[in-house]
Design an enzyme around this catalytic site. Structure first.
Site, PDB file in Angstrom:
ATOM      1  N   HIS A   1       0.844  -1.194   0.000  1.00  0.00           N
ATOM      2  CA  HIS A   1       0.000   0.000   0.000  1.00  0.00           C
ATOM      3  C   HIS A   1       0.883   1.249   0.000  1.00  0.00           C
ATOM      4  O   HIS A   1       1.521   1.574   1.001  1.00  0.00           O
ATOM      5  CB  HIS A   1      -0.915  -0.012   1.221  1.00  0.00           C
ATOM      6  CG  HIS A   1      -1.923   1.093   1.226  1.00  0.00           C
ATOM      7  ND1 HIS A   1      -2.865   1.236   2.232  1.00  0.00           N
ATOM      8  CD2 HIS A   1      -2.152   2.121   0.378  1.00  0.00           C
ATOM      9  CE1 HIS A   1      -3.609   2.296   1.983  1.00  0.00           C
ATOM     10  NE2 HIS A   1      -3.179   2.858   0.874  1.00  0.00           N
TER      11      HIS A   1
ATOM     12  N   HIS B   1       2.564   1.473   6.202  1.00  0.00           N
ATOM     13  CA  HIS B   1       2.917   1.607   4.786  1.00  0.00           C
ATOM     14  C   HIS B   1       4.306   1.033   4.518  1.00  0.00           C
ATOM     15  O   HIS B   1       5.224   1.725   4.041  1.00  0.00           O
ATOM     16  CB  HIS B   1       2.853   3.077   4.346  1.00  0.00           C
ATOM     17  CG  HIS B   1       1.467   3.636   4.295  1.00  0.00           C
ATOM     18  ND1 HIS B   1       0.580   3.330   3.287  1.00  0.00           N
ATOM     19  CD2 HIS B   1       0.827   4.473   5.148  1.00  0.00           C
ATOM     20  CE1 HIS B   1      -0.551   3.978   3.505  1.00  0.00           C
ATOM     21  NE2 HIS B   1      -0.444   4.660   4.635  1.00  0.00           N
TER      22      HIS B   1
END
Length: 637
Positions: free
Chosen positions: A233, A290
């Site tokens: 992501h 992330h």
């Protein structure tokens, strides 16, 4: 002086003084009957307007009663003076309010009268105009006489129906988006639901040359086995929306369990208590906020090993670093990935990319609202970066409210070329230590590593092509979504107005991301076109096989019925000719079936050797095989 009896009766009883007020011996001058009579006789006065009633041309309708109760009319002037004196007894403010109310009533009645008469005149004119039009169009029918009352009602009903249809159409189908209003909808087939989504030209001209293996992405994903989808992501690329699609909008034998008020969902394999998806909404940020490619390739196996033995560690079929031509092909991480691929389980990495300028502006707006991503670990080669290797761009708790110029001026801003950094293998360039190699060489290695990892991923999508992203994911993993994706062309980044100079500077700060996105967009659209052509060819080949099968069944039934009709009284064992015909028919059908299977196998071999440029020739060979089949059947008959 005493008044006559008739005058006294007309005036009524004398006025009584108010309660709690002293009695007056003489009437005030303003209450004298003479002045009241003179005020009533003057034109334009308040008393005269009260007694005069509504103006001429205005009827006494609703709320048209006089403001005061009118006493019975008297023939003498003394009665009029008495009525005027009642109005004169009121206070001045009360009389002014009553006068204003009367004027408003007169103006409203006048407007209503004008509106009624105007509408009547408009309807009368419309009737004559429509009558003239109908007389011109339907001359023979209108020559009989004028339109009677029944025809007028029918005409009015048609006009009202037409106006109602127009209004409904504007509500149901606003603008030019309705397909029923487009003439091409009647002359051309239905448009492709996967047409260009970014309002660009539908014709795509490829810039890079990719092999068939790079374009054909077909993953035999075994959700009941040990395969695992790992979602990388990247910030502000639409990954949150795509991650929700994976856990809430996908058709599964055992859907993910999502509870109200909780972000994470439980996505277990059918019959097992193991997850098949490694993402934010299934396992959380297990490898840090992330996490990039470098972190995931080293963290995901360790997370999986926490639940099972280390010798059952899943492989990384798609965890490939740069090829052997890269400087760091023999790095520890690449060797580890190759050794891990020897086991029987696979990791399938997926991600979403976005236009670099839009992504950069979106991240700036997100930082303005207080986002910091302090929970990101940035672990590389077993350790996080030091403060000297990765300085901070702000001194306080966050960077909220920072202007765009300050955001762009920070040389340590991780928003610059974020997509290349998160998709590349940072161990090839010494992680965050910028003194390992020159900047130019470092950028080249990072870009080539990001391109290689992106190309060998199981799947990647683009934010600007939502429907195509959905199509490629479904074809790659053989998993279908419940509802289609929605393309949002209006975002926070699109609301930011920048001039050409700022846009050029943002492109310069993200020059590696610009080149990576151009490469990814070309590969993405080529994969889409290749998969669509392959789907059309498979559907055409399936229809041809069905026609061949139906023709063979028809010939077999026809020959059997023809043999039985020649000698129906004999048994099949007593009729050698019938058996011979049946044997010949079966042999013919068997030979034709073998020929068609051989043709299809030859076609598949040719397709595996050639690229999409030679697919039309293979289709022609298939059609020739069909013609040979029909010719052989006619010759045999």
């Amino acid at each position: 002086m005493a008044l006559p009896a008739c005058a006294a009766r007309a005036l009524g009883p004398p006025l009584q003084p108010e309660r709690r007020a002293p009695a007056r011996t003489t009437c005030p001058r303003r209450h004298s009957r003479v002045e009241a009579e003179l005020a009533a006789s003057r034109p334009g006065s308040v008393a005269a307007s009260v007694l005069a009633g509504p103006p001429r041309g205005v009827s006494r309708g609703f709320n048209s009663q006089p403001l005061l109760d009118e006493p019975p009319k008297a023939s003498s002037s003394l009665a009029g003076a008495a009525r005027t004196s009642l109005f004169a007894l009121l206070p001045r403010s009360r009389r002014r309010r009553m006068h204003d109310l009367r004027r408003r009533w007169d103006l409203g009645s006048l407007c209503r009268a004008l509106l009624t008469r105007g509408l009547a005149a408009l309807g009368h004119s419309l009737k004559h105009v429509l009558g003239a039009i109908f007389s011109k169009i339907f001359g023979p029918l209108a020559s009989v006489g004028n339109m009677d009352e029944k025809s007028n009602k029918l005409l009015l009903a048609l006009v009202m129906l037409f106006l109602f249809a127009v209004i409904v159409l504007q509500y149901v189908c606003p603008g030019t988006e309705c397909q029923l209003l487009r003439l091409q909808a009647f002359s051309s087939p239905m448009p492709d639901p996967y047409r260009s989504e970014d309002e660009s030209s539908a014709r795509f001209v490829p810039r890079y040359n990719f092999s068939r293996g790079d374009l054909l992405r077909k993953v035999d994903f075994d959700i009941k086995g040990d395969d695992l989808i790992v979602f990388l992501h990247i910030q502000k690329t639409g990954g949150t929306t795509f991650g929700r699609h994976l856990v809430r909008n996908i058709q599964l034998e055992q859907p993910c369990e999502c509870r109200v008020g909780q972000k994470k969902c439980t996505c277990h394999r059918p019959g097992k208590r193991e997850t098949w998806l490694f993402s934010r909404f299934s396992t959380g940020w297990s490898c840090g906020l992330h996490a990039d490619w470098t972190e995931l390739t080293s963290c995901v196996p360790a997370v999986v090993d926490g639940k099972r033995d280390a010798r059952l560690r899943p492989s990384s079929k798609d965890r490939r670093g740069s090829p052997n031509t890269n400087p760091g092909a023999n790095s520890p991480s690449s060797t580890k990935a190759r050794n891990a691929s020897k086991s029987g389980k696979n990791f399938h990495y997926i991600t979403i990319l976005r236009d670099p300028v839009s992504r950069y502006l979106s991240e700036w707006r997100h930082v303005q609202r207080g986002a910091t991503w302090k929970a990101s670990l940035h672990v590389c080669d077993g350790r996080p970066p030091t403060s000297e290797e990765l300085p901070s761009c702000y001194t306080g708790d966050d960077w909220s409210g920072c202007p765009l110029k300050e955001f762009m001026d920070c040389p340590y801003n991780l928003a610059n070329n974020r997509q290349v950094r998160m998709l590349s293998d940072l161990t090839l360039v010494g992680c965050y230590n910028l003194s390992v190699m020159p900047e130019k060489q470092r950028n080249k290695v990072l870009l080539e590593s990001a391109k290689s990892n992106l190309k060998h991923m199981a799947f990647f999508g683009l934010t600007e092509f939502q429907r195509k992203t959905q199509y490629l994911f479904e074809k790659t993993f053989n998993m279908n979504f419940i509802s289609p994706f929605t393309q949002y062309n209006t975002t926070r980044a699109s609301s930011v107005e920048i001039n050409e100079e700022i846009q050029k500077r943002i492109e310069g700060l993200n020059f590696l991301d610009m080149e990576l996105y151009s490469y990814a967009k070309d590969l993405f659209l080529q994969r889409y076109q290749f998969m669509r052509q392959k789907e059309h060819q498979e559907a055409r080949q399936k229809r041809q096989e069905q026609r061949k099968f139906l023709k063979g069944r028809f010939l077999q039934t026809h020959f059997q019925s023809q043999g039985q009709s020649q000698n129906p009284s004999q048994n099949p064992s007593q009729n050698p000719n019938l058996n011979a015909n049946q044997n010949v028919t079966q042999n013919l059908i068997q030979n034709l079936t073998q020929n068609s299977s051989q043709n299809s196998s030859h076609k598949e071999n040719r397709e595996s050797q050639k690229q999409s440029a030679g697919q039309e020739q293979s289709d022609g060979n298939t059609s020739n095989g069909t013609n040979d089949y029909i010719g052989s059947v006619e010759k045999w008959r």
